[in-house]
Design an enzyme around this catalytic site. Sequence first.
Site: not given
Ligand code: TGC
Ligand code: FAD
Length: 389
Positions: A244, A368, A247-248
């Site tokens: 991530l 992301e 990608a971010r």
């Molecule tokens: P946390 O304790 O923070 O982290 C667990 C372990 O991971 C390490 N770490 C990282 N390492 C590399 N890069 C990062 N950005 C990292 N963030 C954390 C951390 O040091 C730790 O390592 P270790 O050795 O201690 O185990 O875990 P947490 O459960 O508290 O995490 C919370 C949070 C919010 C930070 C994390 O889960 C998060 O980033 N949530 C957002 C989910 C997200 O972004 N999903 C994206 C799905 S993919 C997508 O959306 C594709 S869209 C398509 C496109 O890109 O165009």
């Molecule tokens: P939720 O996590 O349910 O969040 C809902 C709301 O609650 C948000 O406003 C959020 O900020 C808030 N919230 C959540 N937790 C907290 C907290 N602790 N404190 C305060 N507020 C909070 N994922 C993949 O894995 N691969 C992909 O290729 C991919 N592509 C995508 C493409 C599209 C078009 C879209 C819309 C999403 C895609 N995603 C993908 C998923 C994307 O990463 C998730 O939608 C995103 O991580 C948010 O998760 P959620 O939608 O379940 O929202």
Amino acid sequence: MAATLKDLDFFQLDELLSPEDRMTRDAVRQFVQREVMPGIEGHFANATFPREIIPKIAELGILGANLKGYGCAGMNNVAYGLIMQELEAADSGLRSFASVQGALAMYAIYAWGSEEQKNRYLPGMAQGKLIGCFGLTEPDHGSDPGGMETRARKDGQGWILNGTKRWITNGSIADLAIVWAKIDQGITGFIVEKGAPGFTTRDIHGKFSMRASITSELMFDDVRLDASAQLPTARGLKAPLACLTQARYGIAWGAIGAARSCYHCALDYVKSRKQFSRPLAGYQLVQQKLVNMLTEITKAQMVCLRLGQLKDAGTMRPEHVSFAKRNNVQAALEIARTARDMLGANGIVIEYPVIRHMLNLETVNTYEGTYDVHTLILGRDITGASAFD
Ligand code: TGC
Ligand code: FAD
């Protein structure tokens, strides 16, 4: 007629780029103008992804551009960021395709795969002959991927995979999926090839954002995998989170492209549109909006340039990326909303790129890591107290 992609460089930041980086950016801009812009409105309107451009994108070295070896272009990270900016100046869906292919699917194999896996998949992915997707999000776990319910259990030498991934970009057009799942020892990653018995996909319809991008659900019902499908060094949540970060990084750059297109569209519009007998551009309120847009774009450019330098130097931290993704996407979304307002009624029609960018950026702000999740990541960094625990 398709909008013309134009530069915006108020602080002469071009002078800080190498001639090679500028050439790469300009070549991609010309390509996007010629090959993407004429058809992008239609793809957005019809909710189709322009698959026909994949081989051409690959030819330019865009897929996994900043990875080294295995047929990848091995560009520096500033050049890579500039490429993302030009792709997203056309449409966030196009940048998403490249991000998922290069920064998520290819990077996962590059960082956590065996030599055999790298040789087997990366050259074909760089050539656009193999498409990848990245399955982390689940129906009940978005911001908290650590709660994932997808599981793999040992079956002899191999694995049996069960679970569902949702909102997966490129899902149904992918030849291989990087799937994150829990095993007894914690989270790991698998390469699941299209056609594996028990692996099905279903596209998500009815999106009003990212319409020129495929988004799917991935279902795994007792999918049998060889031991060789596991990414051998992917252990724990940090493995997908490291992907991530890549990608971010590209998203932070890409959002500038979308914002820049909205700014230019609004500027051109207010120069020619007259109300009360004068061009809108002459009114103070309108000028203030334009100046705010220019300021935010310029700040975002500076953040990205420094971010790229840090990444190239190996000193970039994930929190730097959170800062840039959070700031730049939010700024781009605000710019798109303001531009939409400045175009009046014309701001809601597809003939102008603004509404398309505005709707896309709603997704970019969410995926992301949402704006709020990045706020909490940065809050944790500066206070030492985690809001996630
Ligand atoms: P946390 O304790 O923070 O982290 C667990 C372990 O991971 C390490 N770490 C990282 N390492 C590399 N890069 C990062 N950005 C990292 N963030 C954390 C951390 O040091 C730790 O390592 P270790 O050795 O201690 O185990 O875990 P947490 O459960 O508290 O995490 C919370 C949070 C919010 C930070 C994390 O889960 C998060 O980033 N949530 C957002 C989910 C997200 O972004 N999903 C994206 C799905 S993919 C997508 O959306 C594709 S869209 C398509 C496109 O890109 O165009
Ligand atoms: P939720 O996590 O349910 O969040 C809902 C709301 O609650 C948000 O406003 C959020 O900020 C808030 N919230 C959540 N937790 C907290 C907290 N602790 N404190 C305060 N507020 C909070 N994922 C993949 O894995 N691969 C992909 O290729 C991919 N592509 C995508 C493409 C599209 C078009 C879209 C819309 C999403 C895609 N995603 C993908 C998923 C994307 O990463 C998730 O939608 C995103 O991580 C948010 O998760 P959620 O939608 O379940 O929202």
